[in-house]
Design a protein around this motif. Structure first.
Motif, PDB file in Angstrom:
ATOM      1  N   PRO A  13       0.822  -1.223   0.000  1.00  9.88           N
ATOM      2  CA  PRO A  13       0.000   0.000   0.000  1.00  9.88           C
ATOM      3  C   PRO A  13       0.853   1.269   0.000  1.00  9.88           C
ATOM      4  N   ILE A  14       2.005   1.236   0.649  1.00  9.31           N
ATOM      5  CA  ILE A  14       2.884   2.405   0.645  1.00  9.31           C
ATOM      6  C   ILE A  14       3.331   2.681  -0.776  1.00  9.31           C
ATOM      7  N   ILE A  15       3.769   1.644  -1.468  1.00  5.72           N
ATOM      8  CA  ILE A  15       4.222   1.790  -2.850  1.00  5.72           C
ATOM      9  C   ILE A  15       3.069   2.260  -3.725  1.00  5.72           C
ATOM     10  N   GLN A  16       1.876   1.709  -3.507  1.00  7.22           N
ATOM     11  CA  GLN A  16       0.720   2.120  -4.297  1.00  7.22           C
ATOM     12  C   GLN A  16       0.407   3.592  -4.068  1.00  7.22           C
ATOM     13  N   ASN A  17       0.534   4.079  -2.831  1.00 10.19           N
ATOM     14  CA  ASN A  17       0.299   5.496  -2.551  1.00 10.19           C
ATOM     15  C   ASN A  17       1.324   6.368  -3.262  1.00 10.19           C
ATOM     16  N   ILE A  18       2.587   5.925  -3.263  1.00  9.90           N
ATOM     17  CA  ILE A  18       3.616   6.675  -3.977  1.00  9.90           C
ATOM     18  C   ILE A  18       3.266   6.727  -5.456  1.00  9.90           C
ATOM     19  N   ASN A  19       2.874   5.584  -6.024  1.00  6.73           N
ATOM     20  CA  ASN A  19       2.495   5.546  -7.439  1.00  6.73           C
ATOM     21  C   ASN A  19       1.304   6.448  -7.710  1.00  6.73           C
ATOM     22  N   LEU A  20       0.327   6.465  -6.800  1.00  5.82           N
ATOM     23  CA  LEU A  20      -0.858   7.298  -6.975  1.00  5.82           C
ATOM     24  C   LEU A  20      -0.477   8.774  -6.974  1.00  5.82           C
ATOM     25  N   GLU A  21       0.398   9.191  -6.048  1.00  5.83           N
ATOM     26  CA  GLU A  21       0.822  10.587  -6.013  1.00  5.83           C
ATOM     27  C   GLU A  21       1.515  10.977  -7.311  1.00  5.83           C
ATOM     28  N   ASN A  22       2.405  10.121  -7.809  1.00  3.48           N
ATOM     29  CA  ASN A  22       3.108  10.406  -9.059  1.00  3.48           C
ATOM     30  C   ASN A  22       2.122  10.479 -10.219  1.00  3.48           C
ATOM     31  N   GLU A  23       1.163   9.542 -10.224  1.00  2.00           N
ATOM     32  CA  GLU A  23       0.179   9.502 -11.301  1.00  2.00           C
ATOM     33  C   GLU A  23      -0.693  10.745 -11.289  1.00  2.00           C
ATOM     34  N   MET A  24      -1.122  11.194 -10.107  1.00  2.00           N
ATOM     35  CA  MET A  24      -1.979  12.370 -10.015  1.00  2.00           C
ATOM     36  C   MET A  24      -1.248  13.615 -10.511  1.00  2.00           C
ATOM     37  N   GLY A  25       0.005  13.783 -10.122  1.00  2.00           N
ATOM     38  CA  GLY A  25       0.783  14.927 -10.588  1.00  2.00           C
ATOM     39  C   GLY A  25       0.956  14.900 -12.086  1.00  2.00           C
ATOM     40  N   SER A  26       1.212  13.723 -12.624  1.00  2.98           N
ATOM     41  CA  SER A  26       1.387  13.559 -14.059  1.00  2.98           C
ATOM     42  C   SER A  26       0.089  13.869 -14.802  1.00  2.98           C
ATOM     43  N   LYS A  27      -1.038  13.385 -14.275  1.00  2.79           N
ATOM     44  CA  LYS A  27      -2.328  13.631 -14.932  1.00  2.79           C
ATOM     45  C   LYS A  27      -2.682  15.112 -14.898  1.00  2.79           C
ATOM     46  N   PHE A  28      -2.392  15.787 -13.792  1.00  6.38           N
ATOM     47  CA  PHE A  28      -2.688  17.212 -13.685  1.00  6.38           C
ATOM     48  C   PHE A  28      -1.907  17.977 -14.743  1.00  6.38           C
ATOM     49  N   GLY A  29      -0.608  17.706 -14.833  1.00  8.39           N
ATOM     50  CA  GLY A  29       0.230  18.380 -15.830  1.00  8.39           C
ATOM     51  C   GLY A  29      -0.250  18.128 -17.244  1.00  8.39           C
ATOM     52  N   THR A  30      -0.586  16.888 -17.551  1.00  7.70           N
ATOM     53  CA  THR A  30      -1.060  16.542 -18.886  1.00  7.70           C
ATOM     54  C   THR A  30      -2.374  17.244 -19.188  1.00  7.70           C
ATOM     55  N   TYR A  31      -3.267  17.290 -18.204  1.00  8.67           N
ATOM     56  CA  TYR A  31      -4.556  17.957 -18.385  1.00  8.67           C
ATOM     57  C   TYR A  31      -4.354  19.437 -18.702  1.00  8.67           C
ATOM     58  N   VAL A  32      -3.550  20.113 -17.905  1.00  8.70           N
ATOM     59  CA  VAL A  32      -3.351  21.552 -18.113  1.00  8.70           C
ATOM     60  C   VAL A  32      -2.683  21.807 -19.456  1.00  8.70           C
ATOM     61  N   GLN A  33      -1.707  20.984 -19.814  1.00  9.91           N
ATOM     62  CA  GLN A  33      -1.032  21.159 -21.100  1.00  9.91           C
ATOM     63  C   GLN A  33      -2.011  21.006 -22.258  1.00  9.91           C
ATOM     64  N   ALA A  34      -2.964  20.088 -22.120  1.00  8.04           N
ATOM     65  CA  ALA A  34      -3.930  19.858 -23.189  1.00  8.04           C
ATOM     66  C   ALA A  34      -4.997  20.957 -23.249  1.00  8.04           C
ATOM     67  N   VAL A  35      -5.440  21.414 -22.100  1.00  6.48           N
ATOM     68  CA  VAL A  35      -6.542  22.367 -22.048  1.00  6.48           C
ATOM     69  C   VAL A  35      -6.076  23.816 -22.210  1.00  6.48           C
ATOM     70  N   ASN A  36      -4.965  24.149 -21.582  1.00 11.65           N
ATOM     71  CA  ASN A  36      -4.497  25.534 -21.626  1.00 11.65           C
ATOM     72  C   ASN A  36      -2.970  25.554 -21.569  1.00 11.65           C
ATOM     73  N   TYR A  37      -2.348  25.246 -22.703  1.00  9.75           N
ATOM     74  CA  TYR A  37      -0.891  25.153 -22.743  1.00  9.75           C
ATOM     75  C   TYR A  37      -0.229  26.473 -22.365  1.00  9.75           C
ATOM     76  N   ASP A  38      -0.835  27.580 -22.763  1.00  7.65           N
ATOM     77  CA  ASP A  38      -0.257  28.880 -22.419  1.00  7.65           C
ATOM     78  C   ASP A  38      -0.153  29.051 -20.900  1.00  7.65           C
ATOM     79  N   ALA A  39      -1.164  28.575 -20.183  1.00  9.85           N
ATOM     80  CA  ALA A  39      -1.115  28.660 -18.724  1.00  9.85           C
ATOM     81  C   ALA A  39      -0.005  27.767 -18.186  1.00  9.85           C
ATOM     82  N   TRP A  40       0.185  26.604 -18.812  1.00 11.67           N
ATOM     83  CA  TRP A  40       1.240  25.683 -18.362  1.00 11.67           C
ATOM     84  C   TRP A  40       2.625  26.333 -18.483  1.00 11.67           C
ATOM     85  N   GLU A  41       2.802  27.191 -19.458  1.00  8.42           N
ATOM     86  CA  GLU A  41       4.091  27.868 -19.618  1.00  8.42           C
ATOM     87  C   GLU A  41       4.442  28.682 -18.367  1.00  8.42           C
TER      88      GLU A  41
END
Length: 178
Positions: A13-41
């Protein structure tokens, strides 16, 4: 062997939580880049409010148009951060108000301090060293757990030779298999 299974079931579960945190950060970045790349800059390049000859920040009405665009992107990203980050976490971040500094603070929080990173690495190394098939686990389940472990090792910069990964996987298979 029961101690080993207990350790693996408690650390997974510790490893899964670490993976979840990494995945959430990655998904947030990908979402913002797709929706509003200028804001991501605004996350990649720190916006600094222009100042007059006396070092005082200019009012928005006096900022040149190009800087106004950067200012708006920074504020758009700030809005996304405020909507996405729990207020309890946001309050703990040390940042100077720019989106760039917020992102850096989030990345530092995710990476943890040197002691935390060392502990994570030691935990992952130990889990790799004692990795074994858990009683009642299917091959696909074991394979998925192993792949998550190897990916986490690579994310943390723990590198092993290919033969070490192969040997560990081969060693986990039940002895009664021919």
């Amino acid at each position: 062997m029961e101690d080993l299974n207990a350790f693996v079931s408690h650390t997974s579960p510790i490893i899964q939580n670490i993976n979840l945190e990494n995945e959430m950060g990655s998904k947030f970045g990908t979402y913002v880049q797709a929706v509003n790349y200028d804001a991501w800059e605004a996350v990649e390049v720190e916006y600094i409010t222009p100042k007059n000859e006396h070092g005082i920040c200019l009012r928005l009405s006096h900022i040149p148009d190009g800087d106004k665009t950067s200012f708006m992107h920074d504020k758009n990203m700030l809005n996304l951060f405020q909507q996405s980050i729990k207020s309890e976490i946001f309050q703990l971040l040390q940042y100077n108000g720019s989106c760039y500094s917020i992102w850096e603070a989030l990345m530092n929080k995710d990476r943890g301090n040197a002691d935390m990173r060392k502990s994570k690495m030691n935990l992952i190394k130990k889990e790799f060293d004692i990795f074994n098939m858990v009683k009642g686990e299917t091959m696909p389940q074991m394979s998925e757990r192993y792949c998550h472990l190897v990916n986490e090792m690579k994310i943390l910069g723990i590198n092993k030779e290919d033969f070490e990964y192969i040997d560990k996987l081969a060693d986990t298979l039940p002895y009664d298999w021919s």
